[in-house]
Scaffold this active site. Sequence first.
Site, PDB file in Angstrom:
ATOM      1  N   TRP A   1      31.293  58.299  20.150  1.00 20.77           N
ATOM      2  CA  TRP A   1      32.266  58.133  20.435  1.00 20.77           C
ATOM      3  C   TRP A   1      33.265  59.238  21.364  1.00 20.77           C
ATOM      4  O   TRP A   1      33.085  59.770  21.154  1.00 20.77           O
ATOM      5  CB  TRP A   1      32.757  58.035  18.939  1.00 20.77           C
ATOM      6  CG  TRP A   1      34.381  57.402  19.026  1.00 20.77           C
ATOM      7  CD1 TRP A   1      34.773  56.335  19.685  1.00 20.77           C
ATOM      8  CD2 TRP A   1      35.614  58.475  18.581  1.00 20.77           C
ATOM      9  NE1 TRP A   1      36.416  55.985  19.568  1.00 20.77           N
ATOM     10  CE2 TRP A   1      36.740  56.996  18.579  1.00 20.77           C
ATOM     11  CE3 TRP A   1      35.653  59.268  17.517  1.00 20.77           C
ATOM     12  CZ2 TRP A   1      38.357  57.825  18.200  1.00 20.77           C
ATOM     13  CZ3 TRP A   1      36.835  59.299  16.899  1.00 20.77           C
ATOM     14  CH2 TRP A   1      37.855  58.934  17.062  1.00 20.77           C
TER      15      TRP A   1
ATOM     16  N   ASP B   1      23.953  57.507  16.487  1.00 19.85           N
ATOM     17  CA  ASP B   1      25.044  56.402  16.499  1.00 19.85           C
ATOM     18  C   ASP B   1      25.944  55.878  18.068  1.00 19.85           C
ATOM     19  O   ASP B   1      26.284  56.668  18.558  1.00 19.85           O
ATOM     20  CB  ASP B   1      26.344  56.971  15.493  1.00 19.85           C
ATOM     21  CG  ASP B   1      26.856  55.619  14.466  1.00 19.85           C
ATOM     22  OD1 ASP B   1      26.703  55.202  14.129  1.00 19.85           O
ATOM     23  OD2 ASP B   1      27.888  55.950  15.349  1.00 19.85           O
TER      24      ASP B   1
ATOM     25  N   TYR C   1      32.718  51.679  21.403  1.00 22.62           N
ATOM     26  CA  TYR C   1      33.135  52.466  22.151  1.00 22.62           C
ATOM     27  C   TYR C   1      32.857  52.255  23.593  1.00 22.62           C
ATOM     28  O   TYR C   1      32.084  51.397  24.603  1.00 22.62           O
ATOM     29  CB  TYR C   1      31.638  52.984  22.278  1.00 22.62           C
ATOM     30  CG  TYR C   1      32.166  53.997  20.486  1.00 22.62           C
ATOM     31  CD1 TYR C   1      33.085  53.199  20.021  1.00 22.62           C
ATOM     32  CD2 TYR C   1      30.730  54.844  19.844  1.00 22.62           C
ATOM     33  CE1 TYR C   1      33.608  53.686  18.155  1.00 22.62           C
ATOM     34  CE2 TYR C   1      30.887  55.064  18.200  1.00 22.62           C
ATOM     35  CZ  TYR C   1      32.202  55.183  18.309  1.00 22.62           C
ATOM     36  OH  TYR C   1      32.236  54.824  16.335  1.00 22.62           O
TER      37      TYR C   1
ATOM     38  N   GLN D   1      29.414  53.785   5.905  1.00 22.19           N
ATOM     39  CA  GLN D   1      30.316  55.167   7.131  1.00 22.19           C
ATOM     40  C   GLN D   1      31.096  55.381   7.279  1.00 22.19           C
ATOM     41  O   GLN D   1      32.126  54.887   7.876  1.00 22.19           O
ATOM     42  CB  GLN D   1      29.206  54.031   8.826  1.00 22.19           C
ATOM     43  CG  GLN D   1      29.654  55.632  10.153  1.00 22.19           C
ATOM     44  CD  GLN D   1      29.007  54.699  11.167  1.00 22.19           C
ATOM     45  OE1 GLN D   1      30.024  55.451  12.221  1.00 22.19           O
ATOM     46  NE2 GLN D   1      28.166  55.088  11.374  1.00 22.19           N
TER      47      GLN D   1
ATOM     48  N   SER E   1      33.642  61.907  12.017  1.00 24.02           N
ATOM     49  CA  SER E   1      34.122  63.060  12.579  1.00 24.02           C
ATOM     50  C   SER E   1      33.499  63.962  11.241  1.00 24.02           C
ATOM     51  O   SER E   1      34.886  65.005  10.870  1.00 24.02           O
ATOM     52  CB  SER E   1      35.713  62.577  12.490  1.00 24.02           C
ATOM     53  OG  SER E   1      36.114  61.736  13.311  1.00 24.02           O
TER      54      SER E   1
ATOM     55  N   ALA F   1      37.045  66.445  12.478  1.00 22.83           N
ATOM     56  CA  ALA F   1      38.320  65.775  12.496  1.00 22.83           C
ATOM     57  C   ALA F   1      38.412  65.529  13.789  1.00 22.83           C
ATOM     58  O   ALA F   1      39.561  66.297  14.201  1.00 22.83           O
ATOM     59  CB  ALA F   1      39.792  67.343  11.850  1.00 22.83           C
TER      60      ALA F   1
ATOM     61  N   GLU G   1      25.762  74.472  19.312  1.00 22.13           N
ATOM     62  CA  GLU G   1      27.271  75.270  18.059  1.00 22.13           C
ATOM     63  C   GLU G   1      26.446  74.666  16.602  1.00 22.13           C
ATOM     64  O   GLU G   1      26.115  74.892  16.175  1.00 22.13           O
ATOM     65  CB  GLU G   1      28.205  75.554  18.349  1.00 22.13           C
ATOM     66  CG  GLU G   1      28.846  76.158  17.990  1.00 22.13           C
ATOM     67  CD  GLU G   1      30.627  76.310  18.175  1.00 22.13           C
ATOM     68  OE1 GLU G   1      30.647  76.273  19.353  1.00 22.13           O
ATOM     69  OE2 GLU G   1      31.114  76.794  17.442  1.00 22.13           O
ATOM     70  N   ASN G   2      26.990  72.655  17.251  1.00 27.34           N
ATOM     71  CA  ASN G   2      26.902  72.439  16.318  1.00 27.34           C
ATOM     72  C   ASN G   2      26.308  72.623  15.506  1.00 27.34           C
ATOM     73  O   ASN G   2      26.253  72.088  13.450  1.00 27.34           O
ATOM     74  CB  ASN G   2      28.105  71.432  16.452  1.00 27.34           C
ATOM     75  CG  ASN G   2      29.005  70.881  16.881  1.00 27.34           C
ATOM     76  OD1 ASN G   2      29.595  72.421  16.972  1.00 27.34           O
ATOM     77  ND2 ASN G   2      29.576  69.806  17.263  1.00 27.34           N
TER      78      ASN G   2
END
Length: 321
Positions: free
Chosen positions: A21, A49, A54, A180, A210, A213, A295-296
């Site tokens: 997205w 996903d 999108y 979701q 998210s 966020a 990083e994530n």
Amino acid sequence: MNYRRLGRAGIKVSELSFGSWVTFGPQIGVGEATEILGYAYEQGVNFFDNAEAYSSGESERIMGAAIAQLGWPRHSYLVSSKFYWGIHDTVNARFTLNRKYLIEAVNASLERFGLDHLDLIYCHRPDAETPIEETVYTMHELVAEHKAHYWGTSEWSADEIRAAIAVAREHHLHAPVVEQPEYNMLTRAKVEVEYKRLLDEEGIGLTTWSPLASGLLTGKYANGIPAGSRASLPGYEWLKEMLTDPKAASIVKQLEPIAKQLDLTMGQLAIGWCLANPQVSTVILGASNRAQLEENLGAQAAHERLTPEIQDNIRKILEAK
Ligand code: NDP
């Protein structure tokens, strides 16, 4: 990478997954998408996903082209798309879950992906006008015809999901197996309160969205809107108010010392916190470049560091908001 059952369905999803997205299309083309998806897959991510809406289908085209270049065997990954908003401006093709729309939209999505089936298809929002029987029967047929292996919902109420399950049960149809919802440190009620009994009783899996966020939980919006960030993009002005909300900024500021104490970045703490909820099947990550994704994915280590005491400290900060 750890893998979790998608609720009571037979398949397993990587506990961290990746979604496109905003990024695929406005920020990233096929080249960078191939690099990011390739890296995610090497790290064990098996679920990707997407949604029809999108970038009006462009995001599916980019993901499909990148997957083709990467040459992954079809059995080794799961791909999803979501339907409701529509991309054609005609009366039966927007904001709907009617039978004509759903069948035509799923077929068009498969064409854009260059795939003969998707793994998960979602009703992207509820549609109060179309009878629930029509939507459930159509989603069942799409699964029965192998256009997708499973179907689910996104941001439906617990009552709407129960109604869909009841119709499927009564008529021996494929029922929804996954929802979701948005889930992060700042948005918790739907998952933790509204869905609680539904998840326990029906074994619905959760692919949550998210986790940061939209980036706010990394702390990057503490001093305004950074150039090139999501909130600076044309068409995403509506996010600015949420991303620069002083109350949210103050929560992030209070959480930052906890991240530091655990030797994590703020973003890793936020993602690890989502993973610590056992009812979450997979946390869908977003990233506009490879460094962010690296990083994530480091958040896998995080949720083991979230002892009950640390969780309690986090809860106090979140509940004081
Ligand atoms: P996040 O909340 O994690 O936000 C991701 C964005 O945050 C990135 O694109 C990037 O934006 C920024 N970011 C990510 N990592 C970092 C980092 N380490 N440092 C600094 N900035 C960072 O997730 P999304 O909102 O993207 O949602 C994830 C997925 O969930 C989506 O791709 C989609 O598949 C799904 N989704 C589903 C919805 C639904 O209705 N079902 C709705 C929304 C999302 P930037 O660099 O541009 O600032």
